[in-house]
Design an enzyme around this catalytic site. Sequence first.
Site, PDB file in Angstrom:
ATOM      1  N   ASP A  91      10.098 -23.637  45.656  1.00  0.00           N
ATOM      2  CA  ASP A  91       9.151 -22.770  46.395  1.00  0.00           C
ATOM      3  C   ASP A  91       9.697 -23.169  47.902  1.00  0.00           C
ATOM      4  OD1 ASP A  91       7.127 -21.338  47.637  1.00  0.00           O
ATOM      5  OD2 ASP A  91       5.689 -22.204  46.545  1.00  0.00           O
ATOM      6  N   HIS A  92      10.150 -22.039  48.309  1.00  0.00           N
ATOM      7  CA  HIS A  92      10.705 -21.997  49.570  1.00  0.00           C
ATOM      8  C   HIS A  92       9.541 -21.961  50.803  1.00  0.00           C
ATOM      9  CE1 HIS A  92      14.026 -22.169  52.281  1.00  0.00           C
ATOM     10  NE2 HIS A  92      14.530 -21.123  52.088  1.00  0.00           N
ATOM     11  N   ARG A  93       8.422 -21.764  50.635  1.00  0.00           N
ATOM     12  CA  ARG A  93       7.246 -22.234  51.344  1.00  0.00           C
ATOM     13  C   ARG A  93       7.100 -23.677  51.641  1.00  0.00           C
ATOM     14  NH1 ARG A  93       2.468 -19.414  48.089  1.00  0.00           N
ATOM     15  NH2 ARG A  93       3.173 -20.712  46.791  1.00  0.00           N
TER      16      ARG A  93
END
Length: 480
Positions: free
Chosen positions: A450-452
């Site tokens: 998850d790039h967040r």
Amino acid sequence: MTTMTETSARFREFKMPDVGEGLTEAEILKWFVQPGDTVTDGQVVCEVETAKAAVELPIPFDGVVHELRFPEGTTVDVGQVIIAIDVAPGSGDAPAPAAAAPVQEPAAVPEAEAEPKGRTPVLVGYGVAESSTKRRPRKGASAAPEAAAVAAAVQAELNGHAAPAAPAAAVPAQGGRPLAKPPVRKLAKDLGIDLATVVPTGKDGIITREDVHAAAAPAAAPAAAPAPVPAVAAPAVAEAPAVVSDFARETRIPVKGVRKAIAQAMVGSAFTAPHVTEFITVDVTRTMKLVAELKEDKDMAGVRVNPLLVIAKALLVAIKRNPEVNAAWDEANQEIVQKHYVNLGIAAATPRGLIVPNIKDAHDKTLPQLAAALGELVTTARDGKTSPAAMAGGTVTITNVGVFGVDTGTPILNSGESAILAVGAIKLQPWVHKGKVKPRQVTTLALSFDHRLVDGELGSKVLADVAAILEQPKRLITWA
């Protein structure tokens, strides 16, 4: 006449419980008891399938089964009564129970429809009517013998058999019930097929799934003549093969249970968490040698040792070295939740679909303990006995696509988790080792995150650490 108070005191009702975390409904897969059976506190009375797993439900009191409120294959809302128990049998006349949905169906309906004892059929998601103790009429039991003979002849032709010698083959004995397993009965119900008109081809007269599908094909043709047709009219189907062929080329399957949950979770994850996937190809020859040695180690006796065990341990060490990857995104509070424990999910393909049970506190387990937990998890999943609790609270997941001969993939995150590691097939490939090209055991790893939560640098470090451990397994000791 029995008063409401007396009835309430004598009969206890068991409602569909919430067997998971906030689940709203469950499908009754199988009843293990029938009206008149004696049950004891803790005895399993039915198996239900939720959006997460199949679960057996125990009854919480002693008594005699008075009534089953829903047939197998029915989806029931949480909180609805599914079974009534007579906790004081023999204390007086009891009101007549409704027919047990899966059994004891009445043989005819004309009189039952006229009498007030007829029961309104239960619809999926609606619940029972007030008069749930009344007898339900049997659908289609008054069909003419000629119609049964036509259906028998048509289906026999579709199955590639000659027409039956007598129409009795298509109709069960009077007062009897067609023989079919619960999944087959559910299929017939979904397709609107009366099992009494289906010609059984299974052993001992049991109706199979193929029999039901074959019966559904002619049933779907609207051009069927209403007048009785001789049994030899089966060749008439061959005059319009396109109709039957077109129908048989497609099967519509209701989306519910585990498949519905998978779809919702995958769509939610794919369009909520911005996915990034990175790949690395690694020489795992030393890991495979370690696996072979561990199989002979007395400390690993009684547990299953395979490459997945070492890969799981490698990922746990990589997370220990990069703890920021083990987190979750809290959208409501706009917070990143850093987790100081690892519940390691293992994606498992089961007859009911993909599920992801997890090993609780995997970070605290020794290698033998991790091996035992993996073995128990896989066995439970294959048996369809994984509980909803076992699938809740995961933090990171491993999916082993290599068992299917696949090199790698771009896995979708399990909802609420930060990363998922895909392991490809381990194959002998030419590899440069110590300056020479040699055949080595090689695999490809893919890490989606998850790039967040996880920047490219952090994700790359985690994947590189896993690969480094698998290339040199001694790092399990030096980095642990």
